[in-house]
Design a protein around this motif. Structure first.
Motif, short mmCIF file in Angstrom:
data_model
loop_
_atom_site.label_atom_id
_atom_site.label_comp_id
_atom_site.label_asym_id
_atom_site.label_seq_id
_atom_site.Cartn_x
_atom_site.Cartn_y
_atom_site.Cartn_z
N MET A 90 36.26 40.36 52.13
CA MET A 90 36.24 41.05 53.42
C MET A 90 36.62 42.52 53.24
N ALA A 91 37.59 42.80 52.38
CA ALA A 91 38.00 44.18 52.15
C ALA A 91 36.87 44.99 51.49
N ARG A 92 36.17 44.38 50.54
CA ARG A 92 35.05 45.08 49.91
C ARG A 92 33.97 45.42 50.94
N ILE B 118 40.76 46.97 56.19
CA ILE B 118 39.88 46.73 57.33
C ILE B 118 40.32 47.57 58.52
N ASP B 119 41.63 47.69 58.73
CA ASP B 119 42.13 48.52 59.83
C ASP B 119 41.68 49.97 59.66
N MET B 120 41.73 50.49 58.43
CA MET B 120 41.31 51.87 58.19
C MET B 120 39.80 52.00 58.36
N ALA B 121 39.04 51.00 57.93
CA ALA B 121 37.59 51.04 58.12
C ALA B 121 37.25 51.11 59.60
N ARG C 114 38.27 30.53 38.68
CA ARG C 114 37.56 31.81 38.70
C ARG C 114 36.23 31.68 39.45
N SER C 115 35.52 30.59 39.23
CA SER C 115 34.27 30.37 39.96
C SER C 115 34.53 30.23 41.45
N LEU C 116 35.56 29.46 41.81
CA LEU C 116 35.91 29.31 43.22
C LEU C 116 36.18 30.67 43.86
N CYS C 117 36.93 31.53 43.15
CA CYS C 117 37.28 32.84 43.69
C CYS C 117 36.05 33.73 43.83
N LEU C 118 35.18 33.73 42.84
CA LEU C 118 33.96 34.54 42.92
C LEU C 118 33.08 34.09 44.08
N ILE C 119 32.98 32.78 44.27
CA ILE C 119 32.16 32.27 45.37
C ILE C 119 32.76 32.66 46.71
N ARG C 120 34.07 32.48 46.87
CA ARG C 120 34.69 32.82 48.15
C ARG C 120 34.60 34.32 48.42
N GLU C 121 34.82 35.13 47.39
CA GLU C 121 34.72 36.57 47.60
C GLU C 121 33.32 36.97 48.05
N THR C 122 32.31 36.43 47.39
CA THR C 122 30.93 36.79 47.73
C THR C 122 30.54 36.30 49.12
N LEU C 123 30.85 35.04 49.43
CA LEU C 123 30.51 34.51 50.75
C LEU C 123 31.24 35.26 51.85
N ALA C 124 32.52 35.56 51.66
CA ALA C 124 33.30 36.25 52.69
C ALA C 124 32.76 37.65 52.94
N ARG C 125 32.24 38.28 51.92
CA ARG C 125 31.67 39.62 52.09
C ARG C 125 30.41 39.58 52.95
N MET D 35 51.60 35.74 44.59
CA MET D 35 51.38 37.18 44.53
C MET D 35 49.96 37.55 44.92
N ALA D 36 49.00 36.79 44.42
CA ALA D 36 47.60 37.07 44.72
C ALA D 36 47.31 36.89 46.21
N LYS D 37 47.79 35.78 46.76
CA LYS D 37 47.52 35.50 48.17
C LYS D 37 48.20 36.53 49.07
N LEU D 38 49.46 36.84 48.77
CA LEU D 38 50.22 37.78 49.59
C LEU D 38 49.59 39.17 49.55
N TYR D 39 49.41 39.72 48.37
CA TYR D 39 48.95 41.11 48.29
C TYR D 39 47.51 41.26 48.78
N ALA D 40 46.64 40.33 48.39
CA ALA D 40 45.24 40.47 48.76
C ALA D 40 45.03 40.39 50.26
N THR D 41 45.75 39.48 50.93
CA THR D 41 45.56 39.35 52.38
C THR D 41 46.19 40.51 53.14
N GLU D 42 47.39 40.92 52.72
CA GLU D 42 48.05 42.04 53.40
C GLU D 42 47.28 43.35 53.19
N SER D 43 46.83 43.60 51.98
CA SER D 43 46.11 44.84 51.72
C SER D 43 44.73 44.84 52.38
#
Length: 380
Positions: free
Chosen positions: A247-249, A326-329, A65-76, A313-321
């Motif tokens: 990135m999506a956020r 981003i395309d719509m943005a 969970r910490s790894l995910c929070l860090i990656r989400e924040t840095l990627a944003r 499931m997490a990797k597939l849906y999160a990256t595809e969505s």
């Protein structure tokens, strides 16, 4: 940005504190200048180490969970910062999970930002099919001689140490692979190509020509390299989804700003029902992706031995969505979205690789299908 997801039951107070501290640090330190990508990555690793953030990237226990929070924040904030952090973790993941005390000495360096790591798995003829690995590790007195090529290796050319996978031949296919810790200055190791991609980061092809590694370089047991690789990917696949989520956020933030500031016929774009519908779809995809990502991370942190289905499931849906968000943005930005230097244009390039690396989207579909329960036998 909406931080209400941190109130979900997946998280503890320590995760909320981590997210707040990292958000403040990232606001002060990111983004960095990407003109010289190698130099930028070296700086990012050093800064992340000095800030104490790489302490979360490896150790005896990995809190996903910490790894995910860090990656989400840095990627944003800066996708290259996410890359720099992620590779310190992925590169040393095998050592964190299976390494000896001697091998873990490298963790001290990588977590301090004083050494850069790489994960050398992919080959010219084997990407998703790890069992097709052809690099050889021949047993000799005192160690192994490694021969073969690795390609699309992140941090290739700037790493100080690699975890490399090669065939030791205990059994056919995946059961005959082993993992090794290989210093970048090992005699016989060379960088034969630096690979340029649409979102630049250090990437290279490596060649091993009789590289000698002592017995102490073997990670785990001989013949268990596939297990080592899959265990590492089990941990880090949800974090790829987390990076995509970040990135999506950011894309939604940029789209909201555009929708409220841009006028059409005297009214903001956000007043149009069609635009509102697009924004709603983007928010929906983001929340759905976040639920899958943090479910997978929580499940692993609760002690699950494997989370292949949840991680896929997490990797597939999160990256595809994220690609769709981003395309719509970019679409809502019109022609400005195509301009180099505009954030949504950068995100459009950055997101594409996430649907390929650490298991392409179609591979994730296979993983999910193979981990579904078999139907119960019918009785007459």
């Amino acid at each position: 940005m909406d931080h209400s997801f941190l109130d979900w039951p997946f998280f503890e107070d320590r995760h909320r504190d981590l997210a707040a501290r990292l958000e403040a640090w990232a606001t002060d330190h990111l983004p960095v200048d990407h003109t010289d990508v190698d130099a930028a990555c070296r700086r990012l690793v050093a800064d992340l180490g000095a800030g104490g953030w790489l302490d979360y990237s490896g150790g005896a226990a990995l809190d996903v969970r910490s790894l995910c929070l860090i990656r989400e924040t840095l990627a944003r904030h800066d996708a290259l910062a996410d890359f720099a952090f992620a590779m310190q973790g992925l590169g040393m993941g095998a050592v964190s999970l299976f390494g000896t005390d001697l091998q873990r000495e490298w963790l001290v360096k990588t977590r301090a930002g004083k050494a850069i790591s790489g994960f050398a798995l992919t080959e010219p003829g084997s990407g998703s099919d790890v069992a097709a690995t052809t690099s050889l590790a021949r047993k000799v007195d005192g160690g192994y001689r490694l021969t073969g090529d690795k390609t699309y290796i992140s941090n290739g050319g700037i790493a100080d140490v690699y975890v490399v996978f090669a065939r030791t031949g205990e059994a056919p296919g995946a059961r005959g692979l082993s993992a090794f810790l290989m210093p970048a200055d090992a005699e016989g190791l060379s960088v034969t190509e630096r690979i340029e991609v649409i979102a630049p980061h250090p990437l290279a092809t490596l060649r091993m020509e009789g590289v000698f590694l002592p017995d102490s370089a073997l990670i785990g047991q001989a013949g268990q390299g596939f297990k080592v690789a899959m265990s590492v990917l089990d941990v880090f696949r949800p974090t790829v989804g987390a990076a995509a989520l970040g990135m999506a956020r950011r894309a939604l933030d940029e789209a909201l700003t555009r929708a409220f500031e841009r006028k059409i016929q005297g009214q903001p774009l956000a007043s149009l029902q069609m635009v509102q519908g697009h924004l709603a779809d983007m928010a929906l995809k983001i929340d759905a992706a976040a639920l899958l990502v943090y479910r997978a991370a929580w499940t692993k942190d609760q002690g699950a031995a494997r989370i292949s289905r949840e991680a896929a499931m997490a990797k597939l849906y999160a990256t595809e969505s994220a690609q769709e968000v981003i395309d719509m943005a970019l679409q809502l930005h019109g022609g400005d979205g195509l301009r180099h230097g505009v954030k949504v244009e950068e995100l459009y390039r950055e997101i594409r690789a996430l649907r390929i690396y650490e298991g392409a989207s179609d591979v994730q579909r296979l993983v999910i299908a193979r981990n579904l329960p078999e139907p119960a036998a019918k009785t007459s």
